[in-house]
Motif scaffolding. Structure first.
Motif, PDB file in Angstrom:
ATOM      1  N   GLU A 143      -1.669 -14.191  -1.459  1.00 51.61           N
ATOM      2  CA  GLU A 143      -0.252 -14.536  -1.326  1.00 51.61           C
ATOM      3  C   GLU A 143       0.447 -14.581  -2.684  1.00 51.61           C
ATOM      4  OE1 GLU A 143       1.298 -14.783   1.612  1.00 51.61           O
ATOM      5  OE2 GLU A 143      -0.628 -14.252   2.512  1.00 51.61           O
ATOM      6  N   LYS A 144      -0.322 -14.764  -3.755  1.00 50.50           N
ATOM      7  CA  LYS A 144       0.265 -14.887  -5.093  1.00 50.50           C
ATOM      8  C   LYS A 144       0.292 -13.563  -5.851  1.00 50.50           C
ATOM      9  CE  LYS A 144      -1.337 -19.617  -5.528  1.00 50.50           C
ATOM     10  NZ  LYS A 144      -2.264 -20.511  -6.205  1.00 50.50           N
ATOM     11  N   PHE A 145      -0.819 -12.818  -5.792  1.00 50.79           N
ATOM     12  CA  PHE A 145      -0.907 -11.559  -6.518  1.00 50.79           C
ATOM     13  C   PHE A 145      -1.979 -10.659  -5.901  1.00 50.79           C
ATOM     14  CE2 PHE A 145      -4.292 -13.944  -8.364  1.00 50.79           C
ATOM     15  CZ  PHE A 145      -3.744 -15.129  -8.835  1.00 50.79           C
ATOM     16  N   PRO A 146      -1.854  -9.339  -6.094  1.00 48.40           N
ATOM     17  CA  PRO A 146      -2.793  -8.394  -5.474  1.00 48.40           C
ATOM     18  C   PRO A 146      -4.155  -8.406  -6.161  1.00 48.40           C
ATOM     19  CG  PRO A 146      -1.232  -7.216  -6.855  1.00 48.40           C
ATOM     20  CD  PRO A 146      -0.805  -8.660  -6.847  1.00 48.40           C
ATOM     21  N   CYS A 147      -5.162  -8.023  -5.404  1.00 51.24           N
ATOM     22  CA  CYS A 147      -6.515  -7.896  -5.964  1.00 51.24           C
ATOM     23  C   CYS A 147      -6.662  -6.535  -6.657  1.00 51.24           C
ATOM     24  CB  CYS A 147      -7.558  -8.034  -4.847  1.00 51.24           C
ATOM     25  SG  CYS A 147      -7.489  -6.701  -3.635  1.00 51.24           S
ATOM     26  N   LYS A 148      -7.749  -6.345  -7.367  1.00 45.91           N
ATOM     27  CA  LYS A 148      -7.985  -5.096  -8.089  1.00 45.91           C
ATOM     28  C   LYS A 148      -8.132  -3.908  -7.140  1.00 45.91           C
ATOM     29  CE  LYS A 148     -12.872  -6.216  -8.440  1.00 45.91           C
ATOM     30  NZ  LYS A 148     -13.848  -6.850  -9.299  1.00 45.91           N
ATOM     31  N   HIS A 149      -8.590  -4.149  -5.907  1.00 48.53           N
ATOM     32  CA  HIS A 149      -8.761  -3.058  -4.947  1.00 48.53           C
ATOM     33  C   HIS A 149      -7.403  -2.513  -4.492  1.00 48.53           C
ATOM     34  CE1 HIS A 149     -12.207  -5.875  -4.565  1.00 48.53           C
ATOM     35  NE2 HIS A 149     -12.825  -4.773  -4.948  1.00 48.53           N
ATOM     36  N   ILE A 150      -6.460  -3.403  -4.257  1.00 47.92           N
ATOM     37  CA  ILE A 150      -5.101  -2.976  -3.901  1.00 47.92           C
ATOM     38  C   ILE A 150      -4.465  -2.229  -5.075  1.00 47.92           C
ATOM     39  CG2 ILE A 150      -2.757  -3.819  -3.444  1.00 47.92           C
ATOM     40  CD1 ILE A 150      -4.056  -6.028  -1.707  1.00 47.92           C
ATOM     41  N   LEU A 151      -4.596  -2.751  -6.271  1.00 50.92           N
ATOM     42  CA  LEU A 151      -4.051  -2.107  -7.450  1.00 50.92           C
ATOM     43  C   LEU A 151      -4.669  -0.726  -7.662  1.00 50.92           C
ATOM     44  CD1 LEU A 151      -3.879  -5.216  -9.768  1.00 50.92           C
ATOM     45  CD2 LEU A 151      -1.943  -4.034  -8.713  1.00 50.92           C
ATOM     46  N   TYR A 152      -5.955  -0.608  -7.396  1.00 52.07           N
ATOM     47  CA  TYR A 152      -6.644   0.678  -7.509  1.00 52.07           C
ATOM     48  C   TYR A 152      -6.044   1.690  -6.535  1.00 52.07           C
ATOM     49  CZ  TYR A 152     -10.311   4.157  -6.915  1.00 52.07           C
ATOM     50  OH  TYR A 152     -10.997   5.337  -6.811  1.00 52.07           O
ATOM     51  N   VAL A 153      -5.887   1.292  -5.269  1.00 45.43           N
ATOM     52  CA  VAL A 153      -5.318   2.201  -4.263  1.00 45.43           C
ATOM     53  C   VAL A 153      -3.880   2.574  -4.640  1.00 45.43           C
ATOM     54  CG1 VAL A 153      -4.574   2.400  -1.853  1.00 45.43           C
ATOM     55  CG2 VAL A 153      -6.841   1.481  -2.385  1.00 45.43           C
ATOM     56  N   GLN A 154      -3.102   1.619  -5.093  1.00 41.85           N
ATOM     57  CA  GLN A 154      -1.734   1.908  -5.503  1.00 41.85           C
ATOM     58  C   GLN A 154      -1.719   2.903  -6.660  1.00 41.85           C
ATOM     59  OE1 GLN A 154      -0.282  -2.064  -6.278  1.00 41.85           O
ATOM     60  NE2 GLN A 154       0.566  -2.269  -4.218  1.00 41.85           N
ATOM     61  N   ALA A 155      -2.660   2.786  -7.580  1.00 41.81           N
ATOM     62  CA  ALA A 155      -2.721   3.691  -8.731  1.00 41.81           C
ATOM     63  C   ALA A 155      -3.102   5.112  -8.308  1.00 41.81           C
ATOM     64  CB  ALA A 155      -3.713   3.162  -9.769  1.00 41.81           C
ATOM     65  N   LEU A 156      -3.796   5.246  -7.183  1.00 40.86           N
ATOM     66  CA  LEU A 156      -4.146   6.583  -6.706  1.00 40.86           C
ATOM     67  C   LEU A 156      -2.903   7.366  -6.313  1.00 40.86           C
ATOM     68  CD1 LEU A 156      -7.238   5.855  -4.426  1.00 40.86           C
ATOM     69  CD2 LEU A 156      -7.239   6.889  -6.707  1.00 40.86           C
ATOM     70  N   GLY A 157      -1.831   6.657  -5.971  1.00 39.32           N
ATOM     71  CA  GLY A 157      -0.571   7.307  -5.647  1.00 39.32           C
ATOM     72  C   GLY A 157      -0.550   8.000  -4.297  1.00 39.32           C
ATOM     73  N   GLU A 158      -1.439   7.611  -3.396  1.00 45.17           N
ATOM     74  CA  GLU A 158      -1.510   8.256  -2.086  1.00 45.17           C
ATOM     75  C   GLU A 158      -0.748   7.501  -1.022  1.00 45.17           C
ATOM     76  OE1 GLU A 158      -5.360   9.500  -0.842  1.00 45.17           O
ATOM     77  OE2 GLU A 158      -6.042   9.776  -2.884  1.00 45.17           O
ATOM     78  N   VAL A 159      -0.081   6.443  -1.398  1.00 45.11           N
ATOM     79  CA  VAL A 159       0.623   5.626  -0.424  1.00 45.11           C
ATOM     80  C   VAL A 159       2.112   5.869  -0.532  1.00 45.11           C
ATOM     81  CG1 VAL A 159       1.030   3.272   0.357  1.00 45.11           C
ATOM     82  CG2 VAL A 159      -1.187   3.927  -0.547  1.00 45.11           C
TER      83      VAL A 159
END
Length: 91
Positions: free
Chosen positions: A75-91
Motif C-alpha cells: 500500500e505504501k510502495f511497489p516491490c522490486k518485482h513490480i518495478l522490474y515488470v514496469q521497467a520491461l515496458g510491456e505494460v
C-alpha cells in the motif's frame, strides 16, 4: 524519489543485470470481463537455495504482487518485482 522506492528500484536493476530476477512467463486471463496480463517473475535474490516465482499483475485498482514484501508494504510502495515488470515496458 521516495528512498524505499529507490532502494527497490536498485534491487530490481541489479537483479535483472545478474539474472537473479527474470521474466519466466506471461499469460492473459479475464478479470471482470477485461483481459489482464499476469507476469510470472522468477527471483532468487532473497534466497539462492530456494528461488521463488511471483505473479505480478496490473489491475484497474493498481499493481499487485504475490511476494511477501508487497503483502507487507504494497500500500505504501511497489516491490522490486513490480518495478522490474514496469521497467520491461510491456505494460
Amino acid at each position: 524519489m521516495n528512498g524505499e522506492i529507490a532502494k527497490r528500484l536498485l534491487k530490481a536493476a541489479r537483479g535483472a543485470e545478474t539474472g537473479d530476477i527474470r521474466l519466466r512467463d506471461r499469460f492473459t486471463v479475464r478479470h471482470n470481463g477485461q483481459p489482464v496480463t499476469i507476469f510470472e517473475v522468477w527471483s532468487c535474490q532473497t534466497n539462492r537455495r530456494n528461488p521463488r516465482t511471483y505473479q505480478v499483475v496490473h489491475l484497474p485498482k493498481g499493481w499487485r504482487c504475490t511476494c511477501p514484501d508487497f503483502e507487507k508494504h504494497g500500500e505504501k510502495f511497489p516491490c522490486k518485482h513490480i518495478l522490474y515488470v514496469q521497467a520491461l515496458g510491456e505494460v
